[in-house]
Design a protein around this motif. Structure first.
Motif, short mmCIF file in Angstrom:
data_model
loop_
_atom_site.label_atom_id
_atom_site.label_comp_id
_atom_site.label_asym_id
_atom_site.label_seq_id
_atom_site.Cartn_x
_atom_site.Cartn_y
_atom_site.Cartn_z
N ARG A 184 0.95 -1.29 0.04
CA ARG A 184 0.01 -0.05 0.03
C ARG A 184 0.78 1.39 -0.01
O ARG A 184 0.39 2.36 -0.19
CB ARG A 184 -0.82 0.00 1.20
N ASP A 185 2.19 1.03 0.11
CA ASP A 185 3.18 2.23 0.15
C ASP A 185 3.49 2.34 -1.31
O ASP A 185 4.39 3.45 -1.19
CB ASP A 185 4.25 2.04 1.11
N MET B 228 -9.02 3.68 -5.29
CA MET B 228 -7.57 2.92 -4.84
C MET B 228 -7.40 3.37 -3.73
O MET B 228 -6.85 2.93 -2.76
CB MET B 228 -6.63 3.01 -5.83
N TYR B 229 -7.29 4.97 -3.35
CA TYR B 229 -7.12 5.76 -2.45
C TYR B 229 -7.79 5.29 -1.01
O TYR B 229 -7.35 4.92 -0.05
CB TYR B 229 -7.39 7.21 -2.61
N TYR C 148 -4.31 2.65 -0.90
CA TYR C 148 -3.39 3.24 -1.80
C TYR C 148 -3.13 4.75 -1.84
O TYR C 148 -3.84 5.35 -2.64
CB TYR C 148 -3.60 2.74 -3.05
N HIS C 149 -2.45 5.65 -1.11
CA HIS C 149 -2.58 6.78 -0.81
C HIS C 149 -1.44 7.48 -1.75
O HIS C 149 -1.81 8.55 -2.10
CB HIS C 149 -2.21 7.16 0.60
N ARG C 150 -0.59 7.03 -2.29
CA ARG C 150 0.52 7.64 -2.97
C ARG C 150 0.42 7.49 -4.29
O ARG C 150 0.96 6.89 -5.11
CB ARG C 150 1.93 6.96 -2.20
N ILE C 151 -0.58 8.31 -4.68
CA ILE C 151 -0.90 8.28 -6.08
C ILE C 151 -0.83 9.70 -6.68
O ILE C 151 -1.37 10.62 -5.96
CB ILE C 151 -2.41 7.83 -6.27
N LYS D 223 -10.49 15.62 1.07
CA LYS D 223 -10.94 14.45 1.67
C LYS D 223 -9.70 13.34 1.44
O LYS D 223 -9.42 12.33 2.09
CB LYS D 223 -11.99 13.87 0.82
N ARG D 224 -8.89 13.53 0.27
CA ARG D 224 -8.07 12.73 -0.09
C ARG D 224 -6.57 13.58 -0.25
O ARG D 224 -6.00 13.71 -1.48
CB ARG D 224 -8.01 11.98 -1.18
N PRO D 225 -6.08 14.12 0.74
CA PRO D 225 -5.00 15.14 0.76
C PRO D 225 -3.70 14.42 0.30
O PRO D 225 -2.81 15.32 -0.31
CB PRO D 225 -4.88 15.70 2.03
N VAL D 226 -3.41 13.48 0.36
CA VAL D 226 -1.94 12.80 0.02
C VAL D 226 -1.98 12.75 -1.49
O VAL D 226 -0.68 12.84 -1.88
CB VAL D 226 -1.63 11.39 0.66
#
Length: 204
Positions: free
Chosen positions: A49-50, A67-68, A72-75, A95-98
């Motif tokens: 997930r990283d 996916m986030y 899966y945040h690093r998109i 909502k999805r700041p990364v």
């Protein structure tokens, strides 16, 4: 505006997409399968997930947000339509700041070599490859498709993967995906109507 252009060749024009995204400013559109239909494959192909993930031609698809929300945040999402990038930034920044959204052409990526673990194309190459004669695509289309794949190869780390989901059969797609030092795997998805998942893994 009719979502479908009067000729398929307009799918490869930035002006078409800018206008389309203005017309469907609050909407979303997903080519091919939704995330819940492919999530098990994504989990297999992207076990961490990283992972640093690049979405090639994100459009207003829900794939990145799904996916986030699946951790899966690093998109990093790119699209050459500044219209849709502005819309998606406004829609997801709180909502999805990364997750990030950048106006950029898949044929000319402004990233360093070997900077991503995964690149995903869900219909972007298909939008560029809309020849009148499928057996004889225009030289510019061939050049554009090869440019995207070359750039995806360049920005992937050793062991990284390009994941490409399409309706395009292998006879019409393998010529763009074959590179001398990565492994190409082709999977069929679906039952009555087949989609194809091409997995290109860069050698370690």
């Amino acid at each position: 505006m009719d979502l479908l252009p009067d000729t398929n060749q307009k799918f490869g024009k930035k002006e078409y997409w800018d206008q389309r995204y203005r017309e469907e400013a609050e909407g979303t559109f997903d080519w091919f399968k939704a995330y819940d239909e492919i999530s098990s494959v994504i989990h297999e192909l992207i076990p961490s997930r990283d992972a640093e993930i690049l979405m090639l031609g994100c459009g207003n698809s829900t794939l990145s947000e799904d996916m986030y929300d699946d951790s899966y945040h690093r998109i990093t999402n790119i699209d050459y339509s500044g219209v849709v990038i502005e819309q998606m930034t406004a829609r997801h920044s709180e909502k999805r700041p990364v997750m990030t959204w950048i106006e950029m052409d898949v044929r000319h990526l402004d990233f360093r070599d070997a900077s991503f673990d995964v690149a995903i194309d869900k219909g972007t190459l298909d939008a560029m490859l809309t020849p009148k004669d499928v057996w004889n695509p225009d030289p510019q289309m061939v050049s554009d498709c090869n440019a995207e794949i070359d750039e995806a190869y360049r920005i992937l780390r050793p062991g990284g993967r390009l994941i490409y989901l399409t309706f395009g059969q292998p006879h019409f797609r393998k010529q763009y995906l074959n590179r001398h030092d990565w492994k190409l795997e082709i999977r069929e998805l679906g039952e009555s109507f087949h989609y194809y998942l091409y997995v290109c893994t860069k050698q370690e």
